[in-house]
Design a protein around this motif. Structure first.
Motif, PDB file in Angstrom:
ATOM      1  N   GLU A 157       0.843  -1.188   0.000  1.00  0.00           N
ATOM      2  CA  GLU A 157       0.000   0.000   0.000  1.00  0.00           C
ATOM      3  C   GLU A 157       0.880   1.240   0.000  1.00  0.00           C
ATOM      4  N   ASN A 158       0.613   2.160  -0.913  1.00  0.00           N
ATOM      5  CA  ASN A 158       1.423   3.382  -0.976  1.00  0.00           C
ATOM      6  C   ASN A 158       0.838   4.471  -0.088  1.00  0.00           C
ATOM      7  N   GLU A 159       1.439   5.659  -0.132  1.00  0.00           N
ATOM      8  CA  GLU A 159       0.999   6.750   0.743  1.00  0.00           C
ATOM      9  C   GLU A 159      -0.429   7.194   0.457  1.00  0.00           C
ATOM     10  N   ALA A 160      -0.901   6.920  -0.755  1.00  0.00           N
ATOM     11  CA  ALA A 160      -2.275   7.280  -1.099  1.00  0.00           C
ATOM     12  C   ALA A 160      -3.269   6.225  -0.617  1.00  0.00           C
ATOM     13  N   GLY A 161      -2.763   5.148  -0.036  1.00  0.00           N
ATOM     14  CA  GLY A 161      -3.633   4.099   0.467  1.00  0.00           C
ATOM     15  C   GLY A 161      -4.119   3.136  -0.596  1.00  0.00           C
ATOM     16  N   GLU A 162      -3.502   3.180  -1.796  1.00  0.00           N
ATOM     17  CA  GLU A 162      -3.912   2.283  -2.871  1.00  0.00           C
ATOM     18  C   GLU A 162      -2.945   1.097  -2.961  1.00  0.00           C
ATOM     19  N   ALA A 163      -3.488  -0.060  -3.302  1.00  0.00           N
ATOM     20  CA  ALA A 163      -2.732  -1.309  -3.171  1.00  0.00           C
ATOM     21  C   ALA A 163      -2.304  -1.892  -4.511  1.00  0.00           C
ATOM     22  N   LEU A 164      -1.146  -2.541  -4.443  1.00  0.00           N
ATOM     23  CA  LEU A 164      -0.589  -3.351  -5.524  1.00  0.00           C
ATOM     24  C   LEU A 164      -0.097  -4.638  -4.860  1.00  0.00           C
ATOM     25  N   TYR A 165      -0.362  -5.779  -5.472  1.00  0.00           N
ATOM     26  CA  TYR A 165       0.058  -7.052  -4.884  1.00  0.00           C
ATOM     27  C   TYR A 165       1.366  -7.531  -5.510  1.00  0.00           C
ATOM     28  N   LEU A 166       2.224  -8.077  -4.674  1.00  0.00           N
ATOM     29  CA  LEU A 166       3.452  -8.717  -5.131  1.00  0.00           C
ATOM     30  C   LEU A 166       3.363 -10.201  -4.804  1.00  0.00           C
ATOM     31  N   VAL A 167       3.535 -11.018  -5.834  1.00  0.00           N
ATOM     32  CA  VAL A 167       3.434 -12.469  -5.703  1.00  0.00           C
ATOM     33  C   VAL A 167       4.827 -13.071  -5.857  1.00  0.00           C
ATOM     34  N   GLY A 168       5.245 -13.885  -4.891  1.00  0.00           N
ATOM     35  CA  GLY A 168       6.552 -14.541  -4.965  1.00  0.00           C
ATOM     36  C   GLY A 168       6.391 -16.040  -5.079  1.00  0.00           C
ATOM     37  N   ILE A 169       6.859 -16.607  -6.190  1.00  0.00           N
ATOM     38  CA  ILE A 169       6.739 -18.044  -6.435  1.00  0.00           C
ATOM     39  C   ILE A 169       8.010 -18.746  -5.952  1.00  0.00           C
ATOM     40  N   GLY A 170       7.853 -19.887  -5.286  1.00  0.00           N
ATOM     41  CA  GLY A 170       8.983 -20.650  -4.763  1.00  0.00           C
ATOM     42  C   GLY A 170       9.896 -21.170  -5.858  1.00  0.00           C
ATOM     43  N   THR A 171      11.030 -21.698  -5.436  1.00  0.00           N
ATOM     44  CA  THR A 171      12.086 -22.087  -6.349  1.00  0.00           C
ATOM     45  C   THR A 171      11.726 -23.328  -7.171  1.00  0.00           C
TER      46      THR A 171
END
Length: 289
Positions: A157-171
């Protein structure tokens, strides 16, 4: 000797010198990345991508990693992604890696990572994974505020309160990649970035689930002829499709797009040829590019 022999020998010597010099060089690649549904306040945000430090290989390139970190600090991106292979199979490299990365987290830059096969001491898929090594590396990274993701997603969530998702896939090696599990917590239609180490993981990402994904692992082929990325050490050593670097075409399901970085380090030997180490900077946009 004839002039032709002198020419051949001269070209060989130049090639060897170049191969030894290139690991110490660094280029910054800049791209626009389309993220559907990206909130307006995230428009134009910069995301930095690093990968494949391979610290611990003889003649390793800590100076190159250090310069990449300095450039990231100059750019002040909204997000720093590190796509695995921090070390080259040895616990002795863990402390140098955290020392290299501390300036990023000390500066308050949000840093997220996935592990790579060398972080499990697995140069090949036939090797036995060193789970303790991976655990120690993960613990050391998280102590300096680099969050390691394995088949999970985080809401940013940035300072404006809006969200972006980060997805991390295993090895992918040793078989820890589970894209569906990684994506499970992401609301349908939510903007997201998907990160993995091995490009092979991308093939199992559901359709339209990763319109912007990143990976490392390949080193761009590491040693390649001037004829292009298809003429590389990687393609000679492996059967089947090989995705060396840049935006990949013809790989993955519909609606997904993958960028593969050449990374910063080397595998097997500390040489590169026609394949410079890379720091990648993406500018996020909701517009198609």
């Amino acid at each position: 000797m004839t002039p032709w022999v002198f020419l051949v020998v001269g070209l060989f010597v130049i090639g060897v010198i170049q191969a030894l010099i290139e690991p110490r060089m660094l280029v910054t690649e800049r791209h626009k990345a389309h993220v559907p549904g990206l909130p307006a306040s995230w428009e134009g945000a910069t995301v930095a991508l690093l990968a494949d430090f391979q610290v611990g290989l003889f003649g390793d390139n800590r100076s190159t990693v250090g310069r990449a970190v300095e450039r990231v600090l100059e750019e002040r991106p909204a997000l720093v992604l590190i796509a695995g292979d921090f070390i080259h199979d040895t616990a002795r490299a863990i402390e140098p890696v955290t020392e290299l990365l501390c300036p990023l987290t000390d500066a308050g830059l949000p840093c997220y990572a996935v592990l790579g096969n060398h972080d499990y001491a697995m140069p090949t898929e036939k090797d036995t994974p060193d789970l303790e090594l991976a655990r120690r590396l993960t613990s050391a990274l998280e102590e300096i505020d680099v969050q390691v993701l394995e088949n999970e997603a985080v809401r940013l969530e940035n300072e404006a309160g809006e969200a972006l998702y980060l997805v991390g896939i295993g090895t992918h090696t040793p078989g820890h990649d589970d894209p569906e599990k990684a994506l499970a917590a992401v609301p349908e239609g939510a903007p997201r970035i998907v990160m993995m180490h091995h490009p092979s993981s991308f093939a199992n990402v559901p359709a339209c689930a990763a319109p912007f994904a990143v990976a490392g692992h390949t080193h761009g082929g590491q040693v390649r002829l001037p004829l292009g990325p298809g003429w590389s050490l990687l393609t000679w050593l492996r059967d089947g499709e090989v995705y060396t670097d840049d935006w990949v075409r013809g790989h993955g399901k519909v609606g997904n797009r993958l960028y593969v970085t050449r990374g910063l380090g080397c595998s097997v030997a500390p040489v590169r040829l026609n394949c410079l180490p890379e720091l990648t900077l993406f500018t996020l946009t909701a517009q198609k590019v």
